[in-house]
Write an enzyme that holds these catalytic residues in place. Structure first.
Site, PDB file in Angstrom:
ATOM      1  N   ASP A   1       0.852  -1.210  -0.067  1.00  0.00           N
ATOM      2  CA  ASP A   1       0.089   0.022   0.055  1.00  0.00           C
ATOM      3  C   ASP A   1       0.827   1.286  -0.249  1.00  0.00           C
ATOM      4  O   ASP A   1       2.009   1.301   0.518  1.00  0.00           O
ATOM      5  CB  ASP A   1      -1.021  -0.016   1.432  1.00  0.00           C
ATOM      6  CG  ASP A   1      -2.088   0.922   1.045  1.00  0.00           C
ATOM      7  OD1 ASP A   1      -3.187   0.410   0.907  1.00  0.00           O
ATOM      8  OD2 ASP A   1      -1.752   2.166   1.115  1.00  0.00           O
TER       9      ASP A   1
ATOM     10  N   TYR B   1     -11.591   7.508 -14.688  1.00  0.00           N
ATOM     11  CA  TYR B   1     -11.739   6.393 -13.989  1.00  0.00           C
ATOM     12  C   TYR B   1     -12.306   5.561 -15.083  1.00  0.00           C
ATOM     13  O   TYR B   1     -11.906   4.141 -14.858  1.00  0.00           O
ATOM     14  CB  TYR B   1     -12.525   6.505 -12.729  1.00  0.00           C
ATOM     15  CG  TYR B   1     -12.695   5.447 -11.753  1.00  0.00           C
ATOM     16  CD1 TYR B   1     -12.061   5.131 -10.749  1.00  0.00           C
ATOM     17  CD2 TYR B   1     -13.950   4.646 -11.730  1.00  0.00           C
ATOM     18  CE1 TYR B   1     -12.158   4.028  -9.873  1.00  0.00           C
ATOM     19  CE2 TYR B   1     -14.230   3.702 -10.821  1.00  0.00           C
ATOM     20  CZ  TYR B   1     -13.279   3.559  -9.893  1.00  0.00           C
ATOM     21  OH  TYR B   1     -13.393   2.398  -9.052  1.00  0.00           O
TER      22      TYR B   1
ATOM     23  N   VAL C   1       2.019   1.443  -6.671  1.00  0.00           N
ATOM     24  CA  VAL C   1       1.948   0.940  -7.900  1.00  0.00           C
ATOM     25  C   VAL C   1       2.171   1.340  -9.073  1.00  0.00           C
ATOM     26  O   VAL C   1       2.774   0.526 -10.272  1.00  0.00           O
ATOM     27  CB  VAL C   1       0.529   0.372  -8.068  1.00  0.00           C
ATOM     28  CG1 VAL C   1       0.128  -0.602  -7.071  1.00  0.00           C
ATOM     29  CG2 VAL C   1      -0.549   1.447  -8.336  1.00  0.00           C
TER      30      VAL C   1
END
Length: 246
Positions: free
Chosen positions: A37, A154, A63
């Protein structure tokens, strides 16, 4: 024995929400888990709640950085001995209409969701193909199927994850690696419950089952995909939406 007994998983965005629920479900069924995370302290605290270093480890991971993702994967291999399950869940929102959305807001969402998922998929696949086994679970969204107002970034990223999943599944099938995706609908979380009441009610009215989903209901599908119960499934997309937009 649990259905993922003896397996090792990495869950990105694993310190809270859906990611945390997935990690919890995997551990409950016998897996060891690396919580990766961007909030490293929260990941470490989450690992302690799951049972500590014997079953879970928390690491800092952005990430968007391939090095961070690879480090998370290598942590799983070095501490627990393998990488059997990769859950690409990390995500952010930067909602705005196209008229008001900045280029930075678009780029941030595409980077975290789509590039982040690509990083996790390709780096996990590199390890799994050597083992000739493994399961990759990518978290998309129903927004990637139907498109949502204020979410051109998104929706595009989440639709891209579906395409990525199917392409990767075709590439990796003969190596014994399965790649599947989940498209959650309206899931009860701190973020969704902060919506204005009229927006929440509008979305709720679109759901035939008449209620929002719970994070555990996404986790159970991720657990299924990660387990031998889904051994003949790859390149599929599970809509976990209560029937919304079927």
């Amino acid at each position: 024995m649990g259905i993922v007994e003896g397996r090792t998983a990495v869950v990105t965005g694993g310190a809270q929400g859906i990611g945390w629920a997935i990690a919890e479900a995997l551990v409950s069924e016998g897996a060891k888990v690396v919580l990766a995370d961007v909030d490293g302290k929260a990941a470490q605290a989450g690992a302690e709640r799951l049972g500590g270093c014997d079953v879970a480890v928390g690491v800092t991971c952005d990430v968007v950085s391939a090095d961070d993702v690879d480090r998370s994967i290598q942590t799983a291999v070095s501490i627990f001995g393998s990488l059997d399950i990769m859950v690409n869940n990390a995500g952010i929102t930067r909602d705005a209409t196209m008229r008001t959305m900045t280029e930075e807001q678009f780029d941030q969402v595409i980077a975290v969701h789509l590039k982040g998922c690509w990083n996790g998929t390709r780096l996990a696949a590199a390890v799994m193909r050597r083992q000739r086994s493994g399961a990759i679970v990518n978290v998309s969204s129903i927004s990637g199927k139907v498109g949502m107002v204020g979410q051109t970034n998104y929706s595009a990223a989440k639709a891209g994850i579906v395409g990525l999943t199917k392409a990767a599944a075709k590439e990796m099938a003969h190596h014994g690696v399965r790649v599947n995706a989940i498209q959650p609908g309206l899931i009860r979380s701190a973020m969704t419950e902060a919506m204005p009441e009229h927006v929440w009610n509008q979305k709720l009215a679109e759901i035939p089952m008449g209620r929002p989903g719970e994070v555990a209901e996404i986790a159970s599908v991720a657990l299924f995909y990660a387990s031998p119960l889904a051994s003949y499934m790859t390149g599929t997309v599970a809509e976990v939406t209560g029937g919304r937009f079927m």
